[in-house]
Design an enzyme around this catalytic site. Structure first.
Site, mmCIF file in Angstrom:
data_model
loop_
_atom_site.group_PDB
_atom_site.id
_atom_site.type_symbol
_atom_site.label_atom_id
_atom_site.label_comp_id
_atom_site.label_asym_id
_atom_site.label_seq_id
_atom_site.Cartn_x
_atom_site.Cartn_y
_atom_site.Cartn_z
ATOM 1 N N ARG A 85 21.131 -77.201 69.136
ATOM 2 C CA ARG A 85 20.601 -78.136 69.889
ATOM 3 C C ARG A 85 21.588 -79.340 70.532
ATOM 4 O O ARG A 85 22.566 -79.130 70.299
ATOM 5 C CB ARG A 85 19.817 -79.146 68.802
ATOM 6 C CG ARG A 85 20.416 -79.572 67.506
ATOM 7 C CD ARG A 85 19.938 -80.619 66.625
ATOM 8 N NE ARG A 85 20.745 -80.910 65.953
ATOM 9 C CZ ARG A 85 21.713 -81.808 65.689
ATOM 10 N NH1 ARG A 85 22.038 -82.380 67.017
ATOM 11 N NH2 ARG A 85 22.325 -82.140 64.812
ATOM 12 N N GLY A 86 20.983 -80.049 71.359
ATOM 13 C CA GLY A 86 21.764 -81.057 71.856
ATOM 14 C C GLY A 86 22.058 -82.100 70.898
ATOM 15 O O GLY A 86 21.534 -82.470 69.738
ATOM 16 N N ALA A 89 26.059 -84.843 64.962
ATOM 17 C CA ALA A 89 25.605 -84.894 63.452
ATOM 18 C C ALA A 89 24.325 -85.756 62.966
ATOM 19 O O ALA A 89 24.239 -86.928 63.551
ATOM 20 C CB ALA A 89 26.627 -85.137 62.589
ATOM 21 N N PHE A 91 21.002 -85.927 59.610
ATOM 22 C CA PHE A 91 20.745 -85.505 58.458
ATOM 23 C C PHE A 91 19.371 -84.915 58.420
ATOM 24 O O PHE A 91 18.251 -85.580 58.985
ATOM 25 C CB PHE A 91 20.986 -86.452 57.469
ATOM 26 C CG PHE A 91 20.341 -85.978 55.871
ATOM 27 C CD1 PHE A 91 20.913 -85.155 55.120
ATOM 28 C CD2 PHE A 91 18.959 -86.665 55.717
ATOM 29 C CE1 PHE A 91 20.483 -84.980 54.069
ATOM 30 C CE2 PHE A 91 18.556 -86.433 54.514
ATOM 31 C CZ PHE A 91 19.148 -85.531 53.548
ATOM 32 N N HIS A 92 18.724 -83.791 57.672
ATOM 33 C CA HIS A 92 17.525 -83.634 57.335
ATOM 34 C C HIS A 92 17.387 -83.335 56.042
ATOM 35 O O HIS A 92 18.303 -82.767 55.230
ATOM 36 C CB HIS A 92 17.056 -82.169 57.912
ATOM 37 C CG HIS A 92 17.270 -82.050 59.521
ATOM 38 N ND1 HIS A 92 16.924 -83.129 60.395
ATOM 39 C CD2 HIS A 92 17.981 -81.270 60.443
ATOM 40 C CE1 HIS A 92 17.245 -83.012 61.686
ATOM 41 N NE2 HIS A 92 18.008 -81.867 61.573
ATOM 42 N N GLY A 156 16.562 -83.971 69.295
ATOM 43 C CA GLY A 156 17.656 -83.050 69.731
ATOM 44 C C GLY A 156 17.227 -81.586 70.438
ATOM 45 O O GLY A 156 16.361 -81.077 69.321
ATOM 46 N N GLY A 167 13.784 -80.132 68.314
ATOM 47 C CA GLY A 167 12.801 -81.024 68.679
ATOM 48 C C GLY A 167 13.116 -82.509 67.907
ATOM 49 O O GLY A 167 14.263 -83.068 68.333
ATOM 50 N N ALA A 169 13.118 -85.218 64.452
ATOM 51 C CA ALA A 169 12.985 -85.423 62.852
ATOM 52 C C ALA A 169 12.597 -87.044 62.742
ATOM 53 O O ALA A 169 13.408 -87.773 62.900
ATOM 54 C CB ALA A 169 14.502 -85.128 62.299
ATOM 55 N N CYS A 185 24.326 -89.022 64.806
ATOM 56 C CA CYS A 185 24.243 -88.948 66.202
ATOM 57 C C CYS A 185 25.442 -89.620 66.891
ATOM 58 O O CYS A 185 25.371 -89.838 68.224
ATOM 59 C CB CYS A 185 23.091 -89.400 66.669
ATOM 60 S SG CYS A 185 21.568 -88.882 66.118
#
EC number: 2.3.1.181
Length: 231
Positions: A85-86, A89, A91-92, A156, A167, A169, A185
């Protein structure tokens, strides 16, 4: 005029790699030549929704994590992955809604820039439906949705041959402490927040999915068709 259809795939709480694997299968499906597994003329792709089962840090096409940082983050008990993705860094983790639309933008009459704006619009609309009126989309490099100086939704995406993946988050009840270990980011001096933090009550991912789907249909001007998550 008939609206394009998008397959809705609700994965529930799953490991992040399961989301990526299903995303890859849908990418291959959309990229297939006509006459094989190509979609019918009115279908535009799939909307994949899930809640990550465990903590994951991801970096994008512009990087964002050094080898030393990767080692440090793994020592915290988190998975670390490089994605296509674009962005940098982020977090998920549990308490977060991940939305990966795998779409043929031509069938929706969209360009990449308007797709990103539509994703931001979905998150802004969801915040409004939760009575958070101050949500706004930020200009590059502040892509995403913000409440003041705090980001509530990161975005992203990746796009190749008019087909999107990855997509957004959206933080619902995410443990925000995980963000303290990175510069989200790559934006120094900004913070993160969640629906639970802003509303001062526990907001689950399951709670926000119905209004999010309403916002998605409204923004993308499409219909949603339920799809078994194994497809």
């Amino acid at each position: 005029m008939r609206q394009p259809a998008v397959r809705l795939v609700l994965l529930g709480r799953v490991p992040y790699n399961e989301l990526l694997a299903l995303q890859e299968r849908w990418l291959r499906r959309l990229q297939a030549e006509p006459g094989t597994e190509a979609l019918s003329g009115t279908e535009a792709g799939a909307l994949l929704l899930c809640e990550p089962a465990g903590p994951v840090y991801t970096s994008g096409l512009r990087g964002g994590l050094t080898p030393e940082e990767t080692t440090r983050l793994r020592a915290l008990g988190a998975e670390v992955r490089t994605t296509g993705r674009g962005g940098l860094a982020t977090f998920h983790g549990p308490g977060q809604l991940l939305c990966h639309p795998v779409l043929d933008l031509r069938r929706l009459g969209l360009r990449l820039r308007t797709h990103v704006a539509a994703l931001e619009g979905c998150a802004v609309r969801l915040c409004e439906l939760q009575n958070l009126r101050g949500a706004r989309a930020g200009p590059p490099p502040y892509t995403g949705v913000w409440l003041g100086e705090r980001k509530i939704c990161a975005i992203g995406v990746r796009c190749g041959r008019h087909i999107t993946s990855h997509g957004l988050a959206l933080n619902c009840s995410t443990d925000l402490v995980w963000f303290d270990h990175i510069v989200p980011c790559g934006l120094v001096g900004t913070g993160v927040t969640s629906l639970s933090e802003e509303l001062q009550r526990h907001v689950t991912v399951d709670e926000v999915i119905p209004p999010f789907l309403d916002a998605f249909k409204e923004t993308y001007k499409c219909t949603l068709i339920s799809e078994n998550s194994s497809n």
